[in-house]
Design a protein around this motif. Structure first.
Motif, mmCIF file in Angstrom:
data_model
loop_
_atom_site.group_PDB
_atom_site.id
_atom_site.type_symbol
_atom_site.label_atom_id
_atom_site.label_comp_id
_atom_site.label_asym_id
_atom_site.label_seq_id
_atom_site.Cartn_x
_atom_site.Cartn_y
_atom_site.Cartn_z
ATOM 1 N N MET A 280 0.630 -1.240 -0.244
ATOM 2 C CA MET A 280 -0.547 0.569 0.096
ATOM 3 C C MET A 280 0.886 1.304 0.212
ATOM 4 O O MET A 280 0.505 2.156 -1.006
ATOM 5 N N ASN A 281 2.329 0.986 0.352
ATOM 6 C CA ASN A 281 3.293 2.280 0.565
ATOM 7 C C ASN A 281 3.296 3.023 -0.788
ATOM 8 O O ASN A 281 4.174 3.873 -1.058
ATOM 9 N N THR A 282 3.574 1.419 -1.289
ATOM 10 C CA THR A 282 4.381 1.767 -2.383
ATOM 11 C C THR A 282 3.662 2.423 -3.513
ATOM 12 O O THR A 282 3.964 3.918 -4.483
ATOM 13 N N ALA A 283 2.308 1.608 -3.398
ATOM 14 C CA ALA A 283 1.491 2.840 -4.535
ATOM 15 C C ALA A 283 1.426 4.118 -3.985
ATOM 16 O O ALA A 283 1.289 4.851 -4.659
ATOM 17 N N LYS A 284 1.189 4.754 -2.877
ATOM 18 C CA LYS A 284 0.979 5.910 -2.179
ATOM 19 C C LYS A 284 2.279 6.832 -3.132
ATOM 20 O O LYS A 284 2.016 7.188 -3.567
ATOM 21 N N VAL A 285 3.666 6.436 -2.950
ATOM 22 C CA VAL A 285 4.558 6.707 -2.786
ATOM 23 C C VAL A 285 4.746 6.944 -4.324
ATOM 24 O O VAL A 285 4.714 8.161 -4.742
ATOM 25 N N HIS A 286 3.806 5.815 -4.806
ATOM 26 C CA HIS A 286 4.373 5.963 -6.722
ATOM 27 C C HIS A 286 3.403 6.539 -7.435
ATOM 28 O O HIS A 286 2.975 6.758 -9.056
ATOM 29 N N GLY A 287 2.115 6.896 -6.916
ATOM 30 C CA GLY A 287 0.601 6.586 -7.545
ATOM 31 C C GLY A 287 -0.252 6.268 -8.031
ATOM 32 O O GLY A 287 -1.009 6.979 -9.281
ATOM 33 N N SER A 288 0.189 4.546 -7.766
ATOM 34 C CA SER A 288 -0.782 4.292 -8.652
ATOM 35 C C SER A 288 -1.645 3.160 -8.431
ATOM 36 O O SER A 288 -1.744 3.947 -6.667
ATOM 37 N N SER A 289 -3.101 2.961 -8.505
ATOM 38 C CA SER A 289 -3.804 2.160 -7.770
ATOM 39 C C SER A 289 -3.550 0.983 -7.790
ATOM 40 O O SER A 289 -3.112 0.319 -9.578
ATOM 41 N N ILE A 290 -4.318 0.468 -6.701
ATOM 42 C CA ILE A 290 -4.967 -1.676 -6.724
ATOM 43 C C ILE A 290 -5.996 -1.204 -6.773
ATOM 44 O O ILE A 290 -6.950 -0.719 -5.772
ATOM 45 N N ILE A 291 -7.158 -1.713 -8.217
ATOM 46 C CA ILE A 291 -8.255 -2.511 -7.749
ATOM 47 C C ILE A 291 -8.768 -3.849 -7.390
ATOM 48 O O ILE A 291 -7.369 -4.858 -8.186
ATOM 49 N N PRO A 292 -8.743 -4.203 -7.013
ATOM 50 C CA PRO A 292 -9.123 -5.463 -6.145
ATOM 51 C C PRO A 292 -9.901 -5.790 -7.246
ATOM 52 O O PRO A 292 -11.136 -5.746 -8.114
ATOM 53 N N VAL A 293 -10.007 -7.410 -7.439
ATOM 54 C CA VAL A 293 -10.173 -8.485 -8.235
ATOM 55 C C VAL A 293 -11.296 -9.225 -7.567
ATOM 56 O O VAL A 293 -12.123 -9.474 -8.317
ATOM 57 N N ASP A 294 -10.372 -9.898 -6.253
ATOM 58 C CA ASP A 294 -11.359 -10.701 -5.284
ATOM 59 C C ASP A 294 -13.155 -9.518 -5.534
ATOM 60 O O ASP A 294 -13.540 -9.012 -4.901
ATOM 61 N N SER A 295 -14.109 -11.313 -5.500
ATOM 62 C CA SER A 295 -15.784 -10.668 -5.654
ATOM 63 C C SER A 295 -15.443 -9.415 -4.289
ATOM 64 O O SER A 295 -16.983 -8.946 -4.186
ATOM 65 N N GLU A 296 -15.810 -10.204 -3.080
ATOM 66 C CA GLU A 296 -15.597 -9.172 -2.149
ATOM 67 C C GLU A 296 -15.393 -8.057 -2.102
ATOM 68 O O GLU A 296 -16.012 -7.215 -1.566
ATOM 69 N N HIS A 297 -14.254 -7.856 -2.065
ATOM 70 C CA HIS A 297 -12.940 -6.556 -2.135
ATOM 71 C C HIS A 297 -13.649 -6.126 -3.541
ATOM 72 O O HIS A 297 -14.208 -4.703 -3.248
ATOM 73 N N SER A 298 -14.098 -6.559 -4.183
ATOM 74 C CA SER A 298 -14.490 -5.558 -5.866
ATOM 75 C C SER A 298 -16.494 -4.907 -5.472
ATOM 76 O O SER A 298 -16.529 -3.920 -5.319
ATOM 77 N N ALA A 299 -16.495 -5.805 -3.847
ATOM 78 C CA ALA A 299 -17.947 -5.167 -3.956
ATOM 79 C C ALA A 299 -17.946 -4.307 -2.807
ATOM 80 O O ALA A 299 -19.264 -3.956 -2.955
ATOM 81 N N ILE A 300 -16.857 -4.225 -2.511
ATOM 82 C CA ILE A 300 -16.579 -3.210 -0.974
ATOM 83 C C ILE A 300 -16.799 -2.078 -2.368
ATOM 84 O O ILE A 300 -17.021 -1.119 -2.315
ATOM 85 N N LEU A 301 -15.875 -1.521 -2.829
ATOM 86 C CA LEU A 301 -15.256 -0.622 -3.905
ATOM 87 C C LEU A 301 -16.313 -0.585 -4.597
ATOM 88 O O LEU A 301 -16.749 1.262 -5.331
#
Ligand code: NAP
Length: 377
Positions: free
Chosen positions: A133-154
């Motif tokens: 999560m820190n790496t994504a923040k530092v480099h301005g990149s995003s993590i989009i979940p594929v897992d159905s549960e996390h996709s549902a939350i998103l």
């Protein structure tokens, strides 16, 4: 056109992603693919999608593939190839769909390059949540979940303010052994455990679903993805797998995402986020559903879920141990070397003997992971 790389294109998630992409050729372009050793399927994929580059982790298989390919596709060899593909500049999305810890370094490589990641591989956030999560923040990149549960939350939190979220409810089908006692579980076979009632998935996640470790891994994943405290995450057994998860807001209003149990919906959402596209999945016909039911998870019988909660509460490298020991235990079970209940026993034993390192860097994570694999294999 969206330029996509798929790590693990020969797996369950990888092939479903390619199914969607094939139906939307004018929207997606496949730049890179990867396999571990299934070069027959990878060759078919190369012929169909003509990627610029592929990687094959198994060296011998890579050589065989090289002798069979006539196209201009470059073939990389060995585990380093995953990172190389993930680091191709200006990809629109890297779908990380390899199984196990193999996803961690590739995810970090993609995020560090500034590529967005569609993350199916749950072991990545379990072992390296904070770091990733820190790496994504530092480099301005995003993590989009594929897992159905996390996709549902998103999907449920679109437009919501973080401070308005009271908590989330992760739903679990309960797997093939819902309602079993520990004694019943002593007798189950590999074949029984591989018969998931609702989802068709790779072998490792299917066994994780049977032990409920899958829900434990998802709980850890959710903590990192949505920046939640463990107390804000509840697990509820929902055998029909129609509600994929829910968000409760501070006014006690609950939003849920529903759909048929078909991973192509969350895969498509991750690949097109924040937009949506028509999917090949059938509409949900509410009148055909007889009922939607809910039960409490049995943490005593399915102790893997409890171990996962303990691991994230302890923190540091404890989830690394949980993940590595679980991968070893699942493999041993699939190889018929241990029984079903011994999966949890092996994970418990490994956690008991570990002194966690706080705020681990990548080297700590990989060292602990390797040590556990060596000790318990
Ligand atoms: N399947 C689902 O419905 C689902 C749902 C949610 C989340 N997930 C998560 O998504 C990930 C993939 O699951 P899956 O069910 O698609 O698994 P899978 O069917 O077993 O496929 C795994 C993929 O990873 C490759 N692979 C295996 N070991 C590797 C290694 N050591 N290094 C690099 N590549 C390797 C495989 O290549 P070969 O085919 O050549 O062996 C295959 O392409 C898992 O983390 C799982 O928890 C899956």
């Amino acid at each position: 056109m969206k330029k996509i790389a798929i790590l693990g294109s020969t797996g369950s998630i990888g092939t479903q992603a390619l199914d969607i992409i094939e139906r939307n050729r004018s929207y997606f372009k496949i730049e890179a693919l990867s396999a571990h050793n299934n070069i027959e399927l990878l060759k078919e994929q190369i012929d169909k999608f003509k990627p610029r580059v592929v990687t094959v982790v198994d060296k011998e298989k890579a050589e065989i593939l090289k002798s069979k390919i006539s196209s201009k596709t470059q073939i990389l060899v060995g585990p380093g190839g995953l990172k190389e593909i993930a680091s191709i500049k200006n990809l629109d999305m890297v779908l990380v769909a390899v199984v196990g810890i193999a996803g961690l370094e590739a995810t970090i490589a993609a995020l560090s390059t500034g590529n967005d990641v569609a993350l199916a591989n749950k072991e990545t956030l379990v072992a390296g949540g904070q770091l990733v999560m820190n790496t994504a923040k530092v480099h301005g990149s995003s993590i989009i979940p594929v897992d159905s549960e996390h996709s549902a939350i998103l999907q449920c939190i679109q437009g919501a303010r973080k401070k308005d979220i009271k908590g989330i409810v992760l739903t679990a089908s309960g797997g093939p052994f819902r309602g079993y006692t520990r004694e019943d579980l002593e007798k189950v076979t590999v074949e029984d455990a591989l018969k998931h009632p609702n989802w068709v998935m790779g072998q490792k996640i299917t066994i994780d679903s049977a032990t409920l470790m899958n829900k434990g891994l998802e709980l850890i994943e959710a903590k990192w993805l949505f920046d939640l405290d463990i107390e804000q995450i509840k697990v509820v057994i929902h055998p029909e797998s129609i509600i994929h998860s829910m968000v409760e807001f501070i006014d006690n209003s609950v939003l849920a995402q529903l759909g048929l149990a078909d991973m192509r919906i969350p895969i498509l959402y991750a690949l097109t986020y924040p937009e949506r596209m028509p999917s090949p999945v059938e509409s949900l016909d509410l009148l055909k559903l007889k009922k939607l039911s809910f039960e409490e998870a049995d943490l005593e019988t399915f102790s893997c879920l409890k171990l996962a909660i303990n691991a994230i509460e302890i923190g540091g490298t404890m989830p690394v141990v949980l993940n590595a020991a679980n991968e070893i235990a699942v493999k041993k079970f699939l190889d018929r070397k241990i029984g079903f209940n011994e999966i949890a026993s092996l994970v418990k034993e490994a956690m008991k003997n570990h002194k966690p390192i706080n705020e681990p860097v990548l080297e700590d994570i990989l060292r602990v992971d390797q040590a556990i694999r060596k000790q318990y294999s």
